[in-house]
Design a protein around this motif. Structure first.
Motif, PDB file in Angstrom:
ATOM      1  N   LYS A  15       0.835  -1.208   0.000  1.00  0.00           N
ATOM      2  CA  LYS A  15       0.000   0.000   0.000  1.00  0.00           C
ATOM      3  C   LYS A  15       0.868   1.257   0.000  1.00  0.00           C
ATOM      4  O   LYS A  15       0.457   2.299  -0.470  1.00  0.00           O
ATOM      5  CB  LYS A  15      -0.944   0.031   1.212  1.00  0.00           C
ATOM      6  N   GLN A  16       2.017   1.157   0.620  1.00  0.00           N
ATOM      7  CA  GLN A  16       2.995   2.239   0.687  1.00  0.00           C
ATOM      8  C   GLN A  16       2.405   3.545   1.215  1.00  0.00           C
ATOM      9  O   GLN A  16       2.637   4.623   0.673  1.00  0.00           O
ATOM     10  CB  GLN A  16       3.660   2.452  -0.675  1.00  0.00           C
ATOM     11  N   VAL A  17       1.608   3.443   2.277  1.00  0.00           N
ATOM     12  CA  VAL A  17       1.071   4.634   2.927  1.00  0.00           C
ATOM     13  C   VAL A  17       2.083   5.059   3.987  1.00  0.00           C
ATOM     14  O   VAL A  17       2.362   4.308   4.921  1.00  0.00           O
ATOM     15  CB  VAL A  17      -0.303   4.352   3.577  1.00  0.00           C
ATOM     16  N   HIS A  18       2.634   6.243   3.824  1.00  0.00           N
ATOM     17  CA  HIS A  18       3.603   6.748   4.794  1.00  0.00           C
ATOM     18  C   HIS A  18       2.888   6.997   6.121  1.00  0.00           C
ATOM     19  O   HIS A  18       1.722   7.398   6.146  1.00  0.00           O
ATOM     20  CB  HIS A  18       4.247   8.034   4.272  1.00  0.00           C
ATOM     21  N   LEU A  19       3.579   6.779   7.209  1.00  0.00           N
ATOM     22  CA  LEU A  19       2.998   6.957   8.536  1.00  0.00           C
ATOM     23  C   LEU A  19       2.434   8.366   8.730  1.00  0.00           C
ATOM     24  O   LEU A  19       1.342   8.540   9.285  1.00  0.00           O
ATOM     25  CB  LEU A  19       4.059   6.644   9.604  1.00  0.00           C
ATOM     26  N   ASP A  20       3.148   9.377   8.246  1.00  0.00           N
ATOM     27  CA  ASP A  20       2.658  10.755   8.363  1.00  0.00           C
ATOM     28  C   ASP A  20       1.390  10.977   7.539  1.00  0.00           C
ATOM     29  O   ASP A  20       0.510  11.743   7.939  1.00  0.00           O
ATOM     30  CB  ASP A  20       3.732  11.750   7.925  1.00  0.00           C
ATOM     31  N   THR A  21       1.301  10.322   6.394  1.00  0.00           N
ATOM     32  CA  THR A  21       0.111  10.439   5.551  1.00  0.00           C
ATOM     33  C   THR A  21      -1.088   9.823   6.256  1.00  0.00           C
ATOM     34  O   THR A  21      -2.184  10.399   6.260  1.00  0.00           O
ATOM     35  CB  THR A  21       0.338   9.765   4.183  1.00  0.00           C
ATOM     36  N   MET A  22      -0.890   8.637   6.853  1.00  0.00           N
ATOM     37  CA  MET A  22      -1.977   8.012   7.595  1.00  0.00           C
ATOM     38  C   MET A  22      -2.442   8.927   8.718  1.00  0.00           C
ATOM     39  O   MET A  22      -3.647   9.142   8.901  1.00  0.00           O
ATOM     40  CB  MET A  22      -1.552   6.662   8.173  1.00  0.00           C
ATOM     41  N   ALA A  23      -1.507   9.488   9.459  1.00  0.00           N
ATOM     42  CA  ALA A  23      -1.852  10.369  10.575  1.00  0.00           C
ATOM     43  C   ALA A  23      -2.644  11.586  10.089  1.00  0.00           C
ATOM     44  O   ALA A  23      -3.646  11.975  10.709  1.00  0.00           O
ATOM     45  CB  ALA A  23      -0.588  10.805  11.314  1.00  0.00           C
ATOM     46  N   ALA A  24      -2.235  12.169   8.972  1.00  0.00           N
ATOM     47  CA  ALA A  24      -2.943  13.328   8.424  1.00  0.00           C
ATOM     48  C   ALA A  24      -4.357  12.947   7.988  1.00  0.00           C
ATOM     49  O   ALA A  24      -5.307  13.725   8.181  1.00  0.00           O
ATOM     50  CB  ALA A  24      -2.169  13.927   7.254  1.00  0.00           C
ATOM     51  N   CYS A  25      -4.528  11.768   7.430  1.00  0.00           N
ATOM     52  CA  CYS A  25      -5.864  11.301   7.020  1.00  0.00           C
ATOM     53  C   CYS A  25      -6.764  11.079   8.222  1.00  0.00           C
ATOM     54  O   CYS A  25      -7.963  11.385   8.184  1.00  0.00           O
ATOM     55  CB  CYS A  25      -5.750  10.033   6.178  1.00  0.00           C
ATOM     56  N   ILE A  26      -6.203  10.557   9.296  1.00  0.00           N
ATOM     57  CA  ILE A  26      -6.973  10.374  10.522  1.00  0.00           C
ATOM     58  C   ILE A  26      -7.378  11.732  11.088  1.00  0.00           C
ATOM     59  O   ILE A  26      -8.530  11.938  11.482  1.00  0.00           O
ATOM     60  CB  ILE A  26      -6.198   9.534  11.556  1.00  0.00           C
ATOM     61  N   ASP A  27      -6.451  12.674  11.104  1.00  0.00           N
ATOM     62  CA  ASP A  27      -6.770  14.020  11.598  1.00  0.00           C
ATOM     63  C   ASP A  27      -7.890  14.642  10.765  1.00  0.00           C
ATOM     64  O   ASP A  27      -8.794  15.277  11.312  1.00  0.00           O
ATOM     65  CB  ASP A  27      -5.531  14.910  11.561  1.00  0.00           C
ATOM     66  N   ASP A  28      -7.835  14.457   9.456  1.00  0.00           N
ATOM     67  CA  ASP A  28      -8.871  14.981   8.568  1.00  0.00           C
ATOM     68  C   ASP A  28     -10.226  14.341   8.892  1.00  0.00           C
ATOM     69  O   ASP A  28     -11.238  15.033   9.003  1.00  0.00           O
ATOM     70  CB  ASP A  28      -8.484  14.727   7.111  1.00  0.00           C
ATOM     71  N   PHE A  29     -10.230  13.036   9.063  1.00  0.00           N
ATOM     72  CA  PHE A  29     -11.458  12.311   9.421  1.00  0.00           C
ATOM     73  C   PHE A  29     -12.026  12.842  10.734  1.00  0.00           C
ATOM     74  O   PHE A  29     -13.220  13.129  10.843  1.00  0.00           O
ATOM     75  CB  PHE A  29     -11.163  10.813   9.522  1.00  0.00           C
ATOM     76  N   LEU A  30     -11.168  12.991  11.731  1.00  0.00           N
ATOM     77  CA  LEU A  30     -11.624  13.449  13.042  1.00  0.00           C
ATOM     78  C   LEU A  30     -12.177  14.872  12.980  1.00  0.00           C
ATOM     79  O   LEU A  30     -13.154  15.188  13.661  1.00  0.00           O
ATOM     80  CB  LEU A  30     -10.483  13.356  14.056  1.00  0.00           C
ATOM     81  N   ALA A  31     -11.583  15.714  12.148  1.00  0.00           N
ATOM     82  CA  ALA A  31     -12.035  17.096  12.038  1.00  0.00           C
ATOM     83  C   ALA A  31     -13.332  17.232  11.241  1.00  0.00           C
ATOM     84  O   ALA A  31     -14.150  18.101  11.525  1.00  0.00           O
ATOM     85  CB  ALA A  31     -10.943  17.943  11.375  1.00  0.00           C
ATOM     86  N   ARG A  32     -13.524  16.355  10.269  1.00  0.00           N
ATOM     87  CA  ARG A  32     -14.654  16.513   9.346  1.00  0.00           C
ATOM     88  C   ARG A  32     -15.872  15.653   9.648  1.00  0.00           C
ATOM     89  O   ARG A  32     -16.932  15.880   9.061  1.00  0.00           O
ATOM     90  CB  ARG A  32     -14.183  16.189   7.926  1.00  0.00           C
ATOM     91  N   THR A  33     -15.736  14.672  10.526  1.00  0.00           N
ATOM     92  CA  THR A  33     -16.815  13.708  10.706  1.00  0.00           C
ATOM     93  C   THR A  33     -17.575  13.959  12.005  1.00  0.00           C
ATOM     94  O   THR A  33     -17.021  13.820  13.094  1.00  0.00           O
ATOM     95  CB  THR A  33     -16.247  12.272  10.691  1.00  0.00           C
TER      96      THR A  33
END
Length: 181
Positions: free
Chosen positions: A69-87
């Motif tokens: 999948k090659q998802v960088h750890l920082d990218t995953m963290a940013a996606c989680i932050d986005d989810f938490l902020a928008r949901t």
């Protein structure tokens, strides 16, 4: 009360047993998808029509840690932050991934337990900071050892779910009484 499952196969595989996660009268919607990564959380929530009265149960991180999948750890963290902020949500439960049974993995270049743990810890930190109740699957499944994992060494067995689902239900009950987020 509506409980919405989001994330990867650790929750996507909960089909027949959805009722084990909720008190009588609660509606359980399973929007989780096998193979999902953190960037798919917002689209899953939108597709499920998540609203401010919903209790969200999320499992994510195992696939983000997969080398293919090659998802960088920082990218995953940013996606989680986005989810938490928008949901919007009433309450949040994060199921911390159980890791993998390295002895059962078949190929070189597969996930390692150390890498999955690093992703799980990073995600748990983000969800915990957002007030989520954390369900530590690794700790719950430890008494089963390798018997918690299916033949692919990643997914859970029925015995694994027999330990995990009651813990998720308890976490949902605890969080459902919290004020809306």
């Amino acid at each position: 009360m509506r409980i919405v499952l989001l994330g990867d196969s650790h929750l996507a595989r909960v089909r027949r047993d959805r009722a084990r996660l909720a008190p009588p009268g609660a509606d359980v919607v399973n929007a989780a998808v096998g193979g999902a990564v953190a960037s798919e959380l917002v689209p899953q929530a939108v597709a499920a029509g998540v609203g401010p009265d919903d209790v969200l149960v999320v499992s994510i991180g195992s696939n983000d840690a997969a080398p293919w999948k090659q998802v960088h750890l920082d990218t995953m963290a940013a996606c989680i932050d986005d989810f938490l902020a928008r949901t919007p949500r009433r309450a949040l439960v994060y199921v911390v991934p159980p890791g993998v049974d390295e002895a059962g993995l078949t190929g070189p270049g597969d996930r390692t337990d150390a890498v999955v743990t690093a992703y799980a810890d990073a995600a748990a930190e983000r969800f915990g900071a957002a007030g989520a109740t954390l369900v530590h699957a690794r700790d719950l499944l430890a008494p089963l050892g390798a018997a918690a994992f299916a033949d692919d060494a990643v997914h859970l067995t029925g015995a694994g779910y027999d330990l995990l689902l009651p813990a998720i239900r308890e976490a949902v009950a605890q969080t459902a009484g919290r004020p809306a987020t």
